[in-house]
Design a protein around this motif. Structure first.
Motif, PDB file in Angstrom:
ATOM      1  N   LEU A   1      -3.420 -12.949 -48.313  1.00 43.73           N
ATOM      2  CA  LEU A   1      -2.753 -13.415 -47.173  1.00 43.73           C
ATOM      3  C   LEU A   1      -1.633 -12.571 -47.004  1.00 43.73           C
ATOM      4  O   LEU A   1      -1.418 -12.338 -45.684  1.00 43.73           O
ATOM      5  CB  LEU A   1      -1.993 -14.866 -47.559  1.00 43.73           C
ATOM      6  N   LEU A   2      -0.827 -11.986 -47.835  1.00 45.37           N
ATOM      7  CA  LEU A   2       0.327 -11.111 -47.480  1.00 45.37           C
ATOM      8  C   LEU A   2      -0.406  -9.764 -47.038  1.00 45.37           C
ATOM      9  O   LEU A   2       0.250  -9.333 -46.034  1.00 45.37           O
ATOM     10  CB  LEU A   2       1.169 -10.900 -48.744  1.00 45.37           C
ATOM     11  N   LEU A   3      -1.250  -9.273 -47.653  1.00 46.76           N
ATOM     12  CA  LEU A   3      -1.791  -8.125 -47.145  1.00 46.76           C
ATOM     13  C   LEU A   3      -2.578  -8.071 -45.834  1.00 46.76           C
ATOM     14  O   LEU A   3      -2.378  -7.443 -44.953  1.00 46.76           O
ATOM     15  CB  LEU A   3      -2.933  -7.710 -48.126  1.00 46.76           C
ATOM     16  N   LEU A   4      -3.151  -9.243 -45.537  1.00 47.30           N
ATOM     17  CA  LEU A   4      -3.516  -9.608 -44.042  1.00 47.30           C
ATOM     18  C   LEU A   4      -2.770  -9.754 -43.039  1.00 47.30           C
ATOM     19  O   LEU A   4      -2.929  -9.560 -42.022  1.00 47.30           O
ATOM     20  CB  LEU A   4      -4.644 -10.497 -44.242  1.00 47.30           C
ATOM     21  N   ARG A   5      -1.468 -10.303 -43.373  1.00 51.05           N
ATOM     22  CA  ARG A   5      -0.586 -10.413 -42.436  1.00 51.05           C
ATOM     23  C   ARG A   5       0.212  -8.902 -41.906  1.00 51.05           C
ATOM     24  O   ARG A   5       0.778  -8.790 -41.122  1.00 51.05           O
ATOM     25  CB  ARG A   5       0.672 -11.493 -43.112  1.00 51.05           C
ATOM     26  N   LYS A   6       0.117  -7.969 -42.899  1.00 48.85           N
ATOM     27  CA  LYS A   6       0.627  -6.791 -42.662  1.00 48.85           C
ATOM     28  C   LYS A   6      -0.388  -5.653 -42.997  1.00 48.85           C
ATOM     29  O   LYS A   6      -0.235  -4.628 -43.861  1.00 48.85           O
ATOM     30  CB  LYS A   6       1.711  -6.478 -43.785  1.00 48.85           C
ATOM     31  N   PRO A   7      -1.379  -5.716 -42.165  1.00 46.38           N
ATOM     32  CA  PRO A   7      -2.492  -4.794 -42.303  1.00 46.38           C
ATOM     33  C   PRO A   7      -2.123  -3.278 -42.045  1.00 46.38           C
ATOM     34  O   PRO A   7      -1.047  -3.072 -41.138  1.00 46.38           O
ATOM     35  CB  PRO A   7      -3.419  -5.122 -41.292  1.00 46.38           C
ATOM     36  N   GLU A   8      -2.612  -2.556 -42.873  1.00 46.05           N
ATOM     37  CA  GLU A   8      -2.015  -1.005 -42.983  1.00 46.05           C
ATOM     38  C   GLU A   8      -0.793  -0.802 -43.408  1.00 46.05           C
ATOM     39  O   GLU A   8      -0.209   0.462 -43.713  1.00 46.05           O
ATOM     40  CB  GLU A   8      -2.088  -0.276 -41.488  1.00 46.05           C
ATOM     41  N   GLU A   9       0.342  -1.733 -43.577  1.00 48.76           N
ATOM     42  CA  GLU A   9       1.613  -1.471 -44.013  1.00 48.76           C
ATOM     43  C   GLU A   9       1.473  -1.650 -45.420  1.00 48.76           C
ATOM     44  O   GLU A   9       0.660  -2.176 -46.174  1.00 48.76           O
ATOM     45  CB  GLU A   9       2.592  -2.683 -43.500  1.00 48.76           C
ATOM     46  N   VAL A  10       2.589  -0.796 -46.111  1.00 50.91           N
ATOM     47  CA  VAL A  10       2.847  -0.654 -47.458  1.00 50.91           C
ATOM     48  C   VAL A  10       3.616  -1.912 -47.911  1.00 50.91           C
ATOM     49  O   VAL A  10       4.737  -2.169 -47.441  1.00 50.91           O
ATOM     50  CB  VAL A  10       3.405   0.580 -47.963  1.00 50.91           C
ATOM     51  N   VAL A  11       3.019  -2.962 -48.791  1.00 54.67           N
ATOM     52  CA  VAL A  11       3.802  -3.880 -49.150  1.00 54.67           C
ATOM     53  C   VAL A  11       4.211  -3.626 -50.795  1.00 54.67           C
ATOM     54  O   VAL A  11       3.271  -3.149 -51.552  1.00 54.67           O
ATOM     55  CB  VAL A  11       2.917  -5.175 -49.388  1.00 54.67           C
ATOM     56  N   ARG A  12       5.404  -3.919 -50.925  1.00 50.55           N
ATOM     57  CA  ARG A  12       6.080  -3.515 -52.240  1.00 50.55           C
ATOM     58  C   ARG A  12       5.223  -4.493 -53.380  1.00 50.55           C
ATOM     59  O   ARG A  12       4.963  -5.661 -53.194  1.00 50.55           O
ATOM     60  CB  ARG A  12       7.412  -3.517 -52.285  1.00 50.55           C
ATOM     61  N   ARG A  13       5.331  -4.037 -54.669  1.00 47.85           N
ATOM     62  CA  ARG A  13       4.683  -4.553 -55.811  1.00 47.85           C
ATOM     63  C   ARG A  13       5.437  -6.070 -56.074  1.00 47.85           C
ATOM     64  O   ARG A  13       4.834  -7.070 -56.227  1.00 47.85           O
ATOM     65  CB  ARG A  13       4.814  -3.960 -57.152  1.00 47.85           C
ATOM     66  N   SER A  14       6.745  -6.044 -55.829  1.00 48.83           N
ATOM     67  CA  SER A  14       7.709  -7.244 -56.010  1.00 48.83           C
ATOM     68  C   SER A  14       7.282  -8.237 -55.088  1.00 48.83           C
ATOM     69  O   SER A  14       7.393  -9.323 -55.370  1.00 48.83           O
ATOM     70  CB  SER A  14       9.064  -6.760 -56.077  1.00 48.83           C
ATOM     71  N   ALA A  15       6.983  -7.949 -53.772  1.00 47.70           N
ATOM     72  CA  ALA A  15       6.622  -8.780 -52.893  1.00 47.70           C
ATOM     73  C   ALA A  15       5.349  -9.454 -53.149  1.00 47.70           C
ATOM     74  O   ALA A  15       5.026 -10.681 -52.733  1.00 47.70           O
ATOM     75  CB  ALA A  15       6.882  -8.148 -51.406  1.00 47.70           C
ATOM     76  N   LEU A  16       4.505  -8.797 -53.623  1.00 47.06           N
ATOM     77  CA  LEU A  16       3.065  -9.089 -53.810  1.00 47.06           C
ATOM     78  C   LEU A  16       3.186 -10.124 -55.177  1.00 47.06           C
ATOM     79  O   LEU A  16       2.492 -11.212 -55.007  1.00 47.06           O
ATOM     80  CB  LEU A  16       2.054  -8.144 -54.089  1.00 47.06           C
ATOM     81  N   GLU A  17       3.942  -9.941 -55.904  1.00 47.61           N
ATOM     82  CA  GLU A  17       4.097 -10.761 -57.241  1.00 47.61           C
ATOM     83  C   GLU A  17       4.805 -12.140 -56.763  1.00 47.61           C
ATOM     84  O   GLU A  17       4.397 -13.221 -57.154  1.00 47.61           O
ATOM     85  CB  GLU A  17       4.945 -10.065 -58.236  1.00 47.61           C
ATOM     86  N   ALA A  18       5.936 -11.923 -55.840  1.00 49.29           N
ATOM     87  CA  ALA A  18       6.420 -13.199 -55.359  1.00 49.29           C
ATOM     88  C   ALA A  18       5.654 -13.930 -54.805  1.00 49.29           C
ATOM     89  O   ALA A  18       5.628 -15.236 -54.676  1.00 49.29           O
ATOM     90  CB  ALA A  18       7.821 -12.619 -54.569  1.00 49.29           C
ATOM     91  N   GLU A  19       4.916 -13.472 -53.881  1.00 50.29           N
ATOM     92  CA  GLU A  19       3.767 -14.110 -53.015  1.00 50.29           C
ATOM     93  C   GLU A  19       2.785 -15.002 -53.789  1.00 50.29           C
ATOM     94  O   GLU A  19       2.371 -16.086 -53.667  1.00 50.29           O
ATOM     95  CB  GLU A  19       3.263 -13.143 -52.044  1.00 50.29           C
ATOM     96  N   ALA A  20       2.390 -14.165 -54.794  1.00 47.17           N
ATOM     97  CA  ALA A  20       1.234 -14.688 -55.838  1.00 47.17           C
ATOM     98  C   ALA A  20       1.741 -15.919 -56.893  1.00 47.17           C
ATOM     99  O   ALA A  20       0.982 -16.722 -56.830  1.00 47.17           O
ATOM    100  CB  ALA A  20       0.669 -13.827 -56.324  1.00 47.17           C
ATOM    101  N   TRP A  21       2.835 -15.659 -57.228  1.00 47.93           N
ATOM    102  CA  TRP A  21       3.267 -16.467 -58.347  1.00 47.93           C
ATOM    103  C   TRP A  21       4.710 -17.296 -58.150  1.00 47.93           C
ATOM    104  O   TRP A  21       5.135 -17.977 -59.036  1.00 47.93           O
ATOM    105  CB  TRP A  21       3.356 -15.786 -59.773  1.00 47.93           C
ATOM    106  N   GLY A  22       5.336 -16.793 -56.587  1.00 47.48           N
ATOM    107  CA  GLY A  22       6.554 -17.491 -56.764  1.00 47.48           C
ATOM    108  C   GLY A  22       7.603 -16.822 -57.232  1.00 47.48           C
ATOM    109  O   GLY A  22       7.487 -15.810 -58.128  1.00 47.48           O
ATOM    110  N   LEU A  23       8.834 -17.198 -56.781  1.00 55.34           N
ATOM    111  CA  LEU A  23      10.294 -16.620 -57.562  1.00 55.34           C
ATOM    112  C   LEU A  23      10.505 -16.953 -58.970  1.00 55.34           C
ATOM    113  O   LEU A  23      11.408 -16.488 -59.607  1.00 55.34           O
ATOM    114  CB  LEU A  23      11.148 -16.763 -56.742  1.00 55.34           C
ATOM    115  N   ASN A  24      10.161 -18.246 -59.103  1.00 56.68           N
ATOM    116  CA  ASN A  24      10.415 -19.049 -60.515  1.00 56.68           C
ATOM    117  C   ASN A  24       9.758 -18.826 -61.870  1.00 56.68           C
ATOM    118  O   ASN A  24       9.793 -18.989 -62.854  1.00 56.68           O
ATOM    119  CB  ASN A  24      10.843 -20.575 -60.072  1.00 56.68           C
ATOM    120  N   GLU A  25       8.436 -18.470 -61.495  1.00 57.91           N
ATOM    121  CA  GLU A  25       7.381 -18.477 -62.448  1.00 57.91           C
ATOM    122  C   GLU A  25       7.349 -17.092 -63.014  1.00 57.91           C
ATOM    123  O   GLU A  25       7.346 -16.037 -62.548  1.00 57.91           O
ATOM    124  CB  GLU A  25       5.820 -18.598 -61.960  1.00 57.91           C
ATOM    125  N   ALA A  26       7.461 -17.076 -64.392  1.00 59.23           N
ATOM    126  CA  ALA A  26       7.424 -15.843 -65.513  1.00 59.23           C
ATOM    127  C   ALA A  26       5.844 -15.305 -65.079  1.00 59.23           C
ATOM    128  O   ALA A  26       4.976 -15.896 -65.203  1.00 59.23           O
ATOM    129  CB  ALA A  26       7.671 -15.956 -66.737  1.00 59.23           C
TER     130      ALA A  26
END
Length: 228
Positions: free
Chosen positions: A160-185
């Protein structure tokens, strides 16, 4: 697949709310301060906000006003112990979509959040696409030219995040936060494992899109003939 931001500083209440929301299939990140919540809203494309007015660093409406002034249309449910008419009017004028006074029944809170999530957001497609790919979050599948493959929840959020920003570079931290949230280890290699699985699935459905590693910056969704 829904993820919302709960801005509530009462730990026990926040825990109970998260449990009620989770039972309805809604994941919630919890933050108890305006400044931290504002940073999270800028970082994550939440589908809704549940906002308490009485926060340690001020009135929650300050956050809502910042969100609206930034042009963000994310729906917002305001929670408050203030039930006077002028307080409700003040909240709605600040940009709230709904208003729920405390104390409230947990079932009603969940129902109101679900109602907000059903509201259409004009700028967000229900089936985001790019190139030969179409993502169907409702069915949990990724499609290409008549072929489809099932995605796990974390994989779905990453796409979802990659398709919202096609061709753009998305940081690793942003992908982790999108996939598992800010509170989950998250384990250090959880993202690498998820990306490996998605890449295999892209190949399985014959897509020309690839998730490429832009060294030192992050990841991007690009066609294979321009992949780095």
């Amino acid at each position: 697949m829904s993820r919302i931001l709960l801005i509530e500083d009462h730990d026990r209440l926040a825990q109970l709310m998260c449990q009620g929301l989770a039972a309805a299939g809604i994941a919630a990140d919890v933050i108890g301060r305006i400044d931290a919540a504002w940073a999270a809203v800028q970082r994550m494309p939440y589908q809704a906000l549940v906002l308490d007015r009485g926060l340690p660093d001020g009135d929650g409406l300050v956050l809502l006003q910042k969100v609206r002034h930034a042009g963000l249309g994310v729906p917002c449910l305001v929670l408050t112990a203030r039930d006077a008419l002028h307080d409700r009017v003040e909240g709605l004028e600040a940009g709230a979509d709904d208003y729920l006074p405390k104390p409230f029944a947990m079932d009603e809170m969940v129902a109101r959040v679900r109602a907000l999530l059903r509201r259409p957001v004009e700028f967000r497609s229900l089936a985001p696409s790019h190139g030969d790919l179409t993502l169907r979050p409702d069915a949990g599948v990724l499609c290409c030219a008549g072929e489809s493959v099932t995605l796990a929840p974390a994989e779905m959020h990453i796409m979802l995040l990659l398709l919202r920003k096609p061709e753009e570079v998305v940081r690793r931290s942003a992908l982790e936060a999108e996939a598992w949230g800010l509170n989950e280890a998250v384990t250090p290699n959880a993202l690498d494992v998820a990306l490996h699985r998605i890449r295999r699935k892209l190949l399985a459905i014959g897509s020309r899109q690839r998730i490429v590693n832009v060294r030192g910056l992050g990841y991007a969704l690009r066609e294979d003939d321009v992949a780095e």
